[in-house]
Design an enzyme around this catalytic site. Sequence first.
Site, PDB file in Angstrom:
ATOM      1  N   TYR A 219     -15.997  34.609  31.977  1.00  0.00           N
ATOM      2  CA  TYR A 219     -15.453  35.641  31.092  1.00  0.00           C
ATOM      3  C   TYR A 219     -16.622  36.209  30.295  1.00  0.00           C
ATOM      4  O   TYR A 219     -17.734  36.316  30.802  1.00  0.00           O
ATOM      5  CB  TYR A 219     -14.345  35.030  30.228  1.00  0.00           C
ATOM      6  CG  TYR A 219     -13.432  36.059  29.617  1.00  0.00           C
ATOM      7  CD1 TYR A 219     -12.854  37.064  30.398  1.00  0.00           C
ATOM      8  CD2 TYR A 219     -13.146  36.035  28.252  1.00  0.00           C
ATOM      9  CE1 TYR A 219     -12.021  38.013  29.840  1.00  0.00           C
ATOM     10  CE2 TYR A 219     -12.302  36.975  27.686  1.00  0.00           C
ATOM     11  CZ  TYR A 219     -11.750  37.971  28.482  1.00  0.00           C
ATOM     12  OH  TYR A 219     -10.928  38.915  27.930  1.00  0.00           O
TER      13      TYR A 219
ATOM     14  N   LYS B 120       7.886  35.696  51.124  1.00  0.00           N
ATOM     15  CA  LYS B 120       6.928  36.424  51.960  1.00  0.00           C
ATOM     16  C   LYS B 120       5.500  36.081  51.534  1.00  0.00           C
ATOM     17  O   LYS B 120       4.625  35.842  52.376  1.00  0.00           O
ATOM     18  CB  LYS B 120       7.177  37.922  51.792  1.00  0.00           C
ATOM     19  CG  LYS B 120       6.426  38.794  52.766  1.00  0.00           C
ATOM     20  CD  LYS B 120       7.239  38.956  54.031  1.00  0.00           C
ATOM     21  CE  LYS B 120       6.660  39.978  54.948  1.00  0.00           C
ATOM     22  NZ  LYS B 120       7.577  40.339  56.022  1.00  0.00           N
TER      23      LYS B 120
ATOM     24  N   ASP C 175      11.581  45.740  52.727  1.00  0.00           N
ATOM     25  CA  ASP C 175      12.986  45.916  52.346  1.00  0.00           C
ATOM     26  C   ASP C 175      13.216  47.164  51.499  1.00  0.00           C
ATOM     27  O   ASP C 175      13.896  47.119  50.462  1.00  0.00           O
ATOM     28  CB  ASP C 175      13.494  44.668  51.616  1.00  0.00           C
ATOM     29  CG  ASP C 175      13.546  43.453  52.535  1.00  0.00           C
ATOM     30  OD1 ASP C 175      13.494  43.651  53.756  1.00  0.00           O
ATOM     31  OD2 ASP C 175      13.646  42.321  52.036  1.00  0.00           O
TER      32      ASP C 175
ATOM     33  N   ASP D 107       9.190  45.665  57.950  1.00  0.00           N
ATOM     34  CA  ASP D 107      10.513  45.794  58.557  1.00  0.00           C
ATOM     35  C   ASP D 107      10.473  46.691  59.789  1.00  0.00           C
ATOM     36  O   ASP D 107      11.231  46.493  60.730  1.00  0.00           O
ATOM     37  CB  ASP D 107      11.515  46.359  57.544  1.00  0.00           C
ATOM     38  CG  ASP D 107      11.602  45.497  56.303  1.00  0.00           C
ATOM     39  OD1 ASP D 107      12.069  44.358  56.416  1.00  0.00           O
ATOM     40  OD2 ASP D 107      11.170  45.949  55.234  1.00  0.00           O
TER      41      ASP D 107
ATOM     42  N   ALA E   1      13.580  49.957  61.760  1.00  0.00           N
ATOM     43  CA  ALA E   1      13.108  49.082  62.832  1.00  0.00           C
ATOM     44  C   ALA E   1      13.276  49.731  64.195  1.00  0.00           C
ATOM     45  O   ALA E   1      12.398  49.625  65.057  1.00  0.00           O
ATOM     46  CB  ALA E   1      13.851  47.747  62.781  1.00  0.00           C
TER      47      ALA E   1
END
Length: 478
Positions: free
Chosen positions: A114, A169, A212, A237, A273
């Site tokens: 930091y 996921k 989605d 998808d 799809a």
Amino acid sequence: MALPGGAAMNITIRLQFEKDIVSFSDIAAAIGKAGGDIVGIDVISSSKVHTVRDITVSALDTKQCDLIIEALKKIRGVKIVNVSDRTFLMHIGGKIETNSKIPVKTRDDLSRVYTPGVARVCTAIAEDPRKAYSLTIKRNTVAVVSDGTAVLGLGDIGPYAAMPVMEGKAMLFKEFAGVDAFPICLDTKDTEEIIQIVKAIAPAFGGINLEDISAPRCFEIEKRLKEELDIPVFHDDQHGTAVVLLAGLLNALKIVDKKLEDIKVVLTGIGAAGIACTKILLAAGVRNIIGVDRHGAIHRDETYENPYWQEYAQLTNPDNLKGSLSDVIAGADVFIGVSAPGILKVEDVKKMARDPIVFAMANPIPEIDPELAEPYVRVMATGRSDYPNQINNVLCFPGIFRGALDCRAREINEEMKLAAAKAIASVVTEDELNETYIIPSVFNSKVVERVRQAVVEAAYRTGVARKDNIPVGGYTGQ
């Protein structure tokens, strides 16, 4: 994502029962009569009077779980202490966390990770933004972005309810490919707002996985982001399904001794799809694809309000066939379903060409019951894990992103998807290939590396890879 089922419905029931009144065989019999299957027993405590046990039971669904619990309540001398759904237990507090790679134990450590030391690293990146790939998490991090409008099997459930899917996921990215992924669920359905939000957060990520998001908005969102960002954008998808489908089809055609360019394909469900599956099949060499939606075959004599259907009509159905699924499926070599349960009938399958191939991928209930189709098909695949030949996106997205990140690809193009499909198919050897094994297991350790390598090679071949030796900067002693 598929709806929960099978092992996902395991529950653990903690029972206290009086030894002199009831035996464990009585409890087991009641569970079995209610349709449950005991898969585990743990003794928690035991005394002269009572025994406390955790009994893990597998059930088909929540209704059956209720029946099992009611049956146990009726047994004299049995007390239900607690009932735990093992799936819910896994989700308590979320399924992922952030871990530090470097311990901070001293003031010297703190000053380097930091302030003030980090300022030198910031300056190096400001002078050469490419160094973000070597000096930050960007090179190995993917954003999993959703608005929760098309969660498979559940529909539009919103961003809060979609989080468990996106966390899952992210877990799979890490577990299978070592990719650090983070779920980002957006509380907006506005296409332009989603595009701008993703663009704004993109500097922190090496890739964007869209998940989605309902059609047709998903097409515009992906298209715009691919045009406006210089990192891979991949709507899983659409393209994950398409890649794994093609992998399975390549192997299925070997079994029936047919070629891509010679087959007739009928595909139901012209959404995200379905369109992606059609495009990858065309790119692979299929010439005759007929798309069917609820109103029948998509053909060129119709004007469609949906511009994506209008384009679809121009790319497919070379003989301009019209009519219902039952009308156009005669003589088809392959049926592909990404649509709705039960729409393909046994009578339809009987009309298909010799050695029919059926990919019924609707979840959780496929377009035709595999057991009904079995006598009439040569190769059958579904989206379910309890039948052979599961078409599962997990076979694609970890490896395809691993490859794209490793070569710093600007995009994931059609050639990379085709390469991924062929790589997945190649994992199944000639000796292993048969009607019930056309696609490898998601747990096959060869899949991710095979896909990664193929994707990297395709990225370099098509000129979208950017991996080069970027100097880290700082003092080197030279």
